[in-house]
Design an enzyme around this catalytic site. Structure first.
Site, short mmCIF file in Angstrom:
data_model
loop_
_atom_site.label_atom_id
_atom_site.label_comp_id
_atom_site.label_asym_id
_atom_site.label_seq_id
_atom_site.Cartn_x
_atom_site.Cartn_y
_atom_site.Cartn_z
N ASN A 83 -10.94 -2.76 -5.14
CA ASN A 83 -10.29 -1.85 -6.09
C ASN A 83 -11.07 -1.56 -7.53
O ASN A 83 -10.62 -0.33 -8.00
CB ASN A 83 -8.65 -2.08 -6.40
N ASP B 282 0.91 -1.08 -0.04
CA ASP B 282 0.02 0.08 0.10
C ASP B 282 0.89 1.17 0.12
O ASP B 282 2.10 1.18 0.63
CB ASP B 282 -0.92 0.12 1.19
C1 IPE Z 1 -5.64 -2.89 -0.39
O1 IPE Z 1 -4.99 -1.36 -0.51
C2 IPE Z 1 -5.37 -3.55 -1.50
C3 IPE Z 1 -4.08 -3.67 -2.00
C4 IPE Z 1 -2.93 -3.29 -1.70
C5 IPE Z 1 -4.21 -4.06 -3.37
P1 IPE Z 1 -6.15 -0.40 -0.55
O2 IPE Z 1 -5.35 0.77 -0.45
O3 IPE Z 1 -7.14 -0.75 -1.66
O4 IPE Z 1 -6.83 -0.52 0.83
P2 IPE Z 1 -7.82 0.34 1.67
O5 IPE Z 1 -8.95 0.87 0.79
O6 IPE Z 1 -7.06 1.48 2.34
O7 IPE Z 1 -8.51 -0.28 2.83
C1 IPE Z 2 -1.65 0.42 -3.37
O1 IPE Z 2 -1.44 1.60 -3.26
C2 IPE Z 2 -1.79 -0.34 -4.55
C3 IPE Z 2 -3.39 -0.80 -5.05
C4 IPE Z 2 -4.21 -0.87 -4.38
C5 IPE Z 2 -3.29 -1.07 -6.26
P1 IPE Z 2 -2.55 2.60 -3.24
O2 IPE Z 2 -3.08 2.83 -4.74
O3 IPE Z 2 -3.70 2.18 -2.34
O4 IPE Z 2 -2.19 3.81 -2.72
P2 IPE Z 2 -2.55 4.87 -1.23
O5 IPE Z 2 -3.01 3.98 -0.50
O6 IPE Z 2 -3.59 5.52 -2.22
O7 IPE Z 2 -1.50 5.75 -1.33
MG MG Z 3 -4.12 2.47 -0.51
#
Ligand code: IPE
Ligand code: IPE
Ligand code: MG
Length: 242
Positions: A72, A24
């Site tokens: 997502n 993340d």
């Molecule tokens: C979790 O991250 C999913 C992945 C890393 C693929 P998210 O950014 O989607 O999770 P939330 O929304 O903060 O819970």
């Molecule tokens: C995690 O990074 C990757 C995916 C969920 C695909 P994020 O896209 O959630 O990054 P933040 O949390 O917005 O910084």
């Molecule tokens: Mg995230």
């Protein structure tokens, strides 16, 4: 890239066999640099190689990486399509090298919703590397822990399993892959939640979270997580030294 090439570091008394990583913070990493979110995802993909190699050096055998969750899909359409494209491109560009390095690729998640061409690429990557055994890279893509439990339950019912014969072991065999449970779950980007990742398998995993964004999570950061893991006393409900 075998443990022999790098020499075993033997830094730690106990090394997790299976690590799950919630990668993340890609979006915030990009925003902090005034870049589009997708640039963060690209940097995140680039980081996988370095962590994979460091994992091999430590003798870790399974790495499950959370790349796209069932939730997502609710992101803006251009980010979703960008993430889909990125997986396809990465397979196209990296598959040969991953194979040469003995990486076995697995996919955990639903194929429904993924376009047919990408589905084919995913299947190809899995088949192409099926004989490798240096490390398993299990890519959780279009993955949700609840979806996985539902999918397992459906197949159990389809198979007409005798309810009395259903055990936790048997249930585990119906998960996307019957891998050993993760010993350690790492979450980058500072949140303290599972976000629907491996909710069945992580019942007794140790958790580690760091504010570091995924693209910045380097070898030193992984070592820190492994150090912390070494300090944990895993009791599995027992009393140690009664
Ligand atoms: C979790 O991250 C999913 C992945 C890393 C693929 P998210 O950014 O989607 O999770 P939330 O929304 O903060 O819970
Ligand atoms: C995690 O990074 C990757 C995916 C969920 C695909 P994020 O896209 O959630 O990054 P933040 O949390 O917005 O910084
Ligand atoms: Mg995230």
């Amino acid at each position: 890239m075998s443990s022999e090439d790098y020499g075993d570091d033997n830094l730690f008394q106990s090394v997790p066999h299976h690590i799950g990583i919630i990668m993340d913070g890609n979006g915030r990493w990009a925003q902090a640099r005034g870049l589009p979110r997708l640039a963060g995802h690209q940097a995140g993909v680039d980081n996988i190689k370095r962590i994979l190699e460091e994992s091999v050096r430590h003798g870790i055998k399974v790495l499950t990486i959370y790349a796209f969750s069932t939730e997502n899909w609710h992101r803006p359409p251009d980010e979703v399509s960008g993430l889909m494209r990125l997986l396809g491109l990465t397979i196209q560009r990296q598959l040969k090298e991953l194979d040469r390095n003995g990486v076995r690729i697995l996919h955990s998640g639903r194929m429904d919703g993924i376009n047919r061409h990408l589905q084919k690429q995913i299947r190809h990557a899995v088949e192409f590397t099926a004989q490798n055994d240096t490390i398993i890279l299990n890519v959780a893509f279009n993955y949700g822990g609840r979806a996985e439990i539902l999918d397992a339950t459906r197949r159990i019912i389809e198979d007409g399993l005798d309810p009395a014969a259903l055990t936790e072991e048997r249930f585990s065999q119906y998960m996307y892959h019957d891998l050993p449970d993760p010993d350690l779950i790492i979450r980058t980007g500072g949140e303290w939640r599972l976000s629907n990742f491996l909710i069945w398998q992580a019942a007794y995993a140790e958790y580690y979270t760091t504010p570091t964004y995924w693209p910045d999570f380097d070898e030193t950061e992984l070592r820190k997580a492994l150090e912390e893991f070494n300090l944990r006393e895993r009791r599995f409900g027992r009393v140690l030294n009664p």
